[in-house]
Design a protein around this motif. Structure first.
Motif, PDB file in Angstrom:
ATOM      1  N   ALA A  47       0.467   0.485   5.303  1.00  0.00           N
ATOM      2  CA  ALA A  47      -0.561  -0.345   5.943  1.00  0.00           C
ATOM      3  C   ALA A  47       0.057  -1.441   6.811  1.00  0.00           C
ATOM      4  O   ALA A  47      -0.327  -2.609   6.745  1.00  0.00           O
ATOM      5  N   ASP A  55       0.536   3.857   1.832  1.00  0.00           N
ATOM      6  CA  ASP A  55       0.904   4.302   3.191  1.00  0.00           C
ATOM      7  C   ASP A  55       1.372   3.106   4.041  1.00  0.00           C
ATOM      8  O   ASP A  55       1.223   3.106   5.251  1.00  0.00           O
ATOM      9  N   ILE A 108       0.907  -2.945  10.692  1.00  0.00           N
ATOM     10  CA  ILE A 108       0.166  -2.964  11.953  1.00  0.00           C
ATOM     11  C   ILE A 108       1.080  -2.422  13.043  1.00  0.00           C
ATOM     12  O   ILE A 108       2.151  -2.993  13.316  1.00  0.00           O
ATOM     13  N   PHE A 164       0.835  -1.202   0.000  1.00  0.00           N
ATOM     14  CA  PHE A 164       0.000   0.000   0.000  1.00  0.00           C
ATOM     15  C   PHE A 164       0.872   1.255   0.000  1.00  0.00           C
ATOM     16  O   PHE A 164       2.021   1.249   0.475  1.00  0.00           O
TER      17      PHE A 164
END
Lengths: 400, 229
Positions: B103, B101, B105, B99
């Motif tokens: 993505a 940005d 966690i 992604f």
């Protein structure tokens, strides 16, 4: 798929470890408060009910109450009956009562009160009136010209029934007992205050005196009260006493004091109602907190879906977290309750007109409410996660 | 176009797909009949201006969204209308998505972020070994146990690349992977893609609006107003 089932444990552990400590603390605190709130109300009502019950047993009628047999006004051969009852292994004490139908006169006030002739020593084995003297002292067997009166008879400024009382009679003063014109003057030996209205409206005189005054009544009792080892065994003991051919009508205290049973029933209903309201408030509070927390994780859930994690594993991940929140909340709630509030309340009970009420926490209530908190928390956790795993992945990732 | 013999030679075939979004009351036609093929081991760059439909196309390639019409074939099999669980398995085992940005966690370390998809297919020890090796390969061997928020943008993008690679996908799809990076980090990330493409043979589909990044392309696709040029 190998190992997929470990992912929820792996993720939940890390989310809890590296997630916001403030969020964790806040959620756990709210869970703890919700749990304590649920228990507190119930425990307080349990305490009030127990207090009322104990007052009835401890100050008024023991565990078992014996009325004269059908067709008789008195229980005959009371000493023999007493001895046989005492021979039962679970009986701790027996006290025959003889009611004296008379008036008490104090200065220019007269009143009809329940005057009971007792053997003071036997009465001690059943009730705790002897320990509730607020003035003077308890009766002794040879006190033939002494009387002890309850606070509601003695009266005084703060007394509930002051208007009907002697309005301030004190130990050492005289009262006159009038039984059908026959009068005898007694010195008030003491005033007792059990905080149980029906007992505090009584006056006690020594049985020895009555036997001397009315020899024909010697050996008979209007009723007998029995204390047994354990509250709750009444029915069993009554049955066994029945088998011993004890003459008279035997009732457990709850049946004999039926009106009090309705009072405790009312408390139980109020408790149920308040518990339900408390449960709804707790459920809504927990739901909102968990829902808000998990709703803020939509992006995280979206990413997990995007990289191919099974929705069921995502559900379990957040359920495990919610389970930890709720168990931690329950644990803290239990600590606060059992190590803080309950001991404090034991030292500082609620002083109520019927007696002191403490918190009575029972295992069943704890378990039920803990289960409720866990179930509500799990549902609160599952719903937003379930919704998020059903929305489009991109909507979840971009929080649309 | 159909899933005939031509499709079998291509890894992914997109056939005349359209996609319209609603933004409030306005319907935005993001893709207006796009068709293309992605071959095994190919480095494809998709360029276009903002709003040209690049990301929408990538979401379709990455099986993150479904087209309104048209078809998508993966190794000759139509996948735009198959159940979610089958698309999820394709994303897990055959596609790696990066992604814009990252993505990642935030509660997981660099290593754990990479391990998660691997744990779906491997046992934990193997997933760990594989993830560790990949992170070392992209130059993050010393940052394995750092939480992603402790990493720079370039480092986070490399973690995302390692995550995309961890299950040995057939194709890696990257949505403007350098847009949030400075020029040095961007070059580093692009070199990593080149290395992945050359050494591992993964097909790469990368969207960019930086013209200079097209030099990495073996195949260049230009999108404008939802159509291929």
């Amino acid at each position: 798929m190998i190992g997929g089932w470990k992912i929820p444990f792996f993720l939940a552990a890390r989310f809890l470890k590296h997630g916001s400590k403030w969020t964790f603390s806040l959620i756990v605190l709210l869970m703890a408060i919700a749990f304590v709130n649920l228990i507190f109300v119930t425990a307080l009502f349990n305490g009030i009910i127990e207090s009322v019950n104990n007052q009835v047993i401890d100050t008024h009628m023991g565990h078992i109450y014996i009325f004269p047999p059908e067709g008789s006004e008195y229980i005959e051969n009371m000493d023999d009956v007493s001895a046989r009852i005492k021979s039962h292994g679970k009986v701790r004490g027996v006290s025959p009562h003889l009611y004296v139908p008379g008036k008490l006169l104090y200065k220019n006030i007269s009143g009809t009160w329940q005057i009971v002739a007792i053997d003071p020593e036997q009465e001690k084995t059943v009730t705790n009136v002897s320990k509730k003297m607020i003035e003077g002292s308890y009766l002794e067997k040879d006190d033939t010209d002494r009387i002890i009166i309850g606070r509601q008879i003695a009266g005084g400024r703060d007394v509930e029934m002051n208007a009907l009382s002697f309005r301030g009679a004190r130990a050492g003063e005289s009262v006159t007992l009038d039984v059908g014109g026959f009068r005898k003057t007694f010195t008030i030996k003491g005033v007792f205050y059990t905080r149980f209205l029906d007992t505090d409206k009584r006056a006690f005189i020594s049985r020895k005196l009555l036997d001397e005054m009315v020899p024909g009544m010697s050996g008979v009792a209007s009723s007998m009260i029995i204390r047994i080892d354990k509250t709750g065994d009444e029915k069993k003991v009554i049955h066994e006493l029945g088998e011993m051919k004890i003459r008279g009508k035997l009732f457990a205290w709850k049946e004999a004091a039926g009106y009090l049973d309705s009072v405790t029933e009312s408390f139980i209903h109020i408790n149920t109602l308040l518990t339900m309201v408390g449960m709804m408030i707790a459920a809504i509070t927990i739901f909102i907190v968990i829902y808000v927390d998990l709703s803020s994780r939509r992006q995280q859930i979206g990413v997990l879906r995007a990289i191919g994690i099974r929705p069921s594993l995502i559900h379990i991940t957040y359920i495990l977290q919610t389970l930890v929140y709720s168990l931690a909340g329950i644990l803290i709630g239990l600590l606060v309750l059992l190590q803080g509030i309950v001991p404090w309340m034991k030292k500082h009970p609620f002083e109520m007109p019927i007696g002191d009420a403490m918190l009575v926490v029972n295992y069943h209530d704890l378990l039920f409410r803990a289960a409720l908190v866990v179930i509500v928390a799990l549902l609160s956790g599952l719903i937003p996660v379930f919704i998020t795993t059903k929305t489009k992945i991109l909507d979840a990732i971009f929080n649309r | 176009m159909n899933a005939g013999p031509d499709c079998m030679q291509e890894l992914i075939v997109i056939d005349d797909i359209t996609k319209t979004y609603r933004r409030g009351d306005v319907a935005v036609e993001a893709l207006k009949g796009v068709s293309l093929g992605i071959h095994d081991g190919e480095f494809t760059v998709i360029v276009g201006r903002n709003g040209s439909g690049k990301s929408t196309l990538l979401y379709q390639l990455g099986l993150l969204d479904r087209p309104d019409s048209g078809s998508i074939f993966f190794e000759g099999r139509e996948v735009s209308r198959i159940p979610d669980r089958h698309r999820r398995h394709l994303r897990l085992a055959y596609l790696g998505y990066i992604f814009q940005d990252y993505a990642l966690i935030s509660e997981l370390t660099a290593l754990e972020n990479v391990m998660v998809p691997a744990m779906m297919l491997k046992n934990r020890a193997d997933a760990r070994e594989k993830s560790k090796g990949l992170l070392e390969r992209v130059g993050l061997g010393a940052r394995l146990n750092h939480l992603t928020r402790q990493l720079s943008g370039g480092e986070q993008q490399k973690v995302a690349i390692a995550r995309a690679m961890v299950n040995d996908p057939r194709v890696i799809i990257a949505d403007e992977p350098t847009s949030n990076l400075d020029s040095i980090a961007a070059r580093d990330v692009l070199d990593t893609f080149k290395m992945i493409n050359n050494e591992h043979g993964h097909a790469i589909v990368m969207v960019t609006h930086e013209q200079e990044e097209t030099v990495y392309a073996k195949k260049l696709i230009r999108l404008s107003d939802g159509r291929m040029q």
